[in-house]
Design a protein around this motif. Structure first.
Motif, PDB file in Angstrom:
ATOM      1  N   GLY A  52     -44.354 -17.228 -23.097  1.00 18.12           N
ATOM      2  CA  GLY A  52     -45.377 -17.788 -24.008  1.00 18.12           C
ATOM      3  C   GLY A  52     -46.746 -18.355 -23.218  1.00 18.12           C
ATOM      4  N   ARG A  53     -46.818 -17.588 -22.023  1.00 13.60           N
ATOM      5  CA  ARG A  53     -48.025 -18.038 -21.099  1.00 13.60           C
ATOM      6  C   ARG A  53     -49.189 -17.623 -22.134  1.00 13.60           C
ATOM      7  NH1 ARG A  53     -46.632 -14.956 -15.706  1.00 13.60           N
ATOM      8  NH2 ARG A  53     -48.726 -15.724 -15.247  1.00 13.60           N
ATOM      9  N   GLY A  54     -50.380 -18.258 -21.303  1.00 13.74           N
ATOM     10  CA  GLY A  54     -51.544 -18.190 -22.230  1.00 13.74           C
ATOM     11  C   GLY A  54     -52.339 -16.795 -22.018  1.00 13.74           C
ATOM     12  N   LEU A  55     -51.823 -16.091 -21.054  1.00 17.67           N
ATOM     13  CA  LEU A  55     -52.280 -14.778 -20.671  1.00 17.67           C
ATOM     14  C   LEU A  55     -51.321 -13.638 -21.195  1.00 17.67           C
ATOM     15  CD1 LEU A  55     -53.685 -15.432 -17.218  1.00 17.67           C
ATOM     16  CD2 LEU A  55     -55.311 -15.342 -19.599  1.00 17.67           C
ATOM     17  N   GLN A  56     -51.788 -12.500 -21.519  1.00 20.49           N
ATOM     18  CA  GLN A  56     -50.738 -11.249 -21.670  1.00 20.49           C
ATOM     19  C   GLN A  56     -51.313 -10.152 -21.018  1.00 20.49           C
ATOM     20  OE1 GLN A  56     -51.174 -10.188 -25.921  1.00 20.49           O
ATOM     21  NE2 GLN A  56     -53.414 -10.360 -25.983  1.00 20.49           N
TER      22      GLN A  56
END
Length: 181
Positions: A52-56
């Motif tokens: 669920g990181r803020g980046l993808q």
């Protein structure tokens, strides 16, 4: 290099590059083969999603890019001063959809489908980097042939052209909607 170090370096490369980075360039820099690089990137995509990181990491054709998650837009927009970004007009959207589904296609073929001139719309789409000239036909006048760009894929959030909705499905849905009314 071990897998952990390759993942770390890959993340750093994607972050620093900013724009989509081709798998070929990643392989060249890290001196690894394409199959292994693809496996690493797929694992990283899954890890980014699971944690669920803020980046993808997104993939478009054979390129990868780190970007923020769309669901974080409301918070990011508070920090950033948004550029005035006009959306696509109906004319541009119609022209773009014809090019996307029929590519490669000439201006004359687009105009035959739309029934009106489309010079301005094509110029606008080229300026937005959604469409580009992909060649010229070997016919009298050497008409230019147009196709979509990597930016088109990113703009619509798809990996490649094959992910465009099937036109037959769209026709059936609009027929069903018309019967419901």
């Amino acid at each position: 290099m071990d897998k952990k170090e390759i993942k770390s370096l890959t993340e750093a490369l994607l972050f620093v590059w900013g724009d989509p980075l081709s798998i070929k360039d990643i392989c060249s820099v890290l001196n690894i083969n394409k199959k292994y690089a693809t496996t690493i990137l797929n694992e990283m995509i899954e890890e980014f999603n699971i944690t669920g990181r803020g980046l993808q990491i997104i993939q478009t054709n054979n390129s990868y890019q780190i970007c923020t998650r769309p669901e974080h837009y409301p918070w990011i927009s508070k920090l950033c001063t948004p550029k005035t970004n006009k959306g696509l007009t109906n004319t541009a959207l119609e022209t773009l959809s014809i090019i996307a589904y029929k590519q490669p296609i000439t201006k004359a073929e687009i105009e035959a489908i739309r029934g009106v001139r489309c010079d301005r719309a094509i110029r606008y789409l080229i300026d937005k980097n959604l469409v580009m000239e992909v060649g010229k036909l070997d016919k009298p006048g050497r008409p230019r042939i147009f196709g979509t760009t990597e930016d088109f894929l990113r703009y619509f959030g798809i990996k490649n052209i094959s992910e465009l909705p099937n036109l037959n499905i769209l026709d059936n849905e609009s027929d069903e909607e018309a019967h419901e009314l």
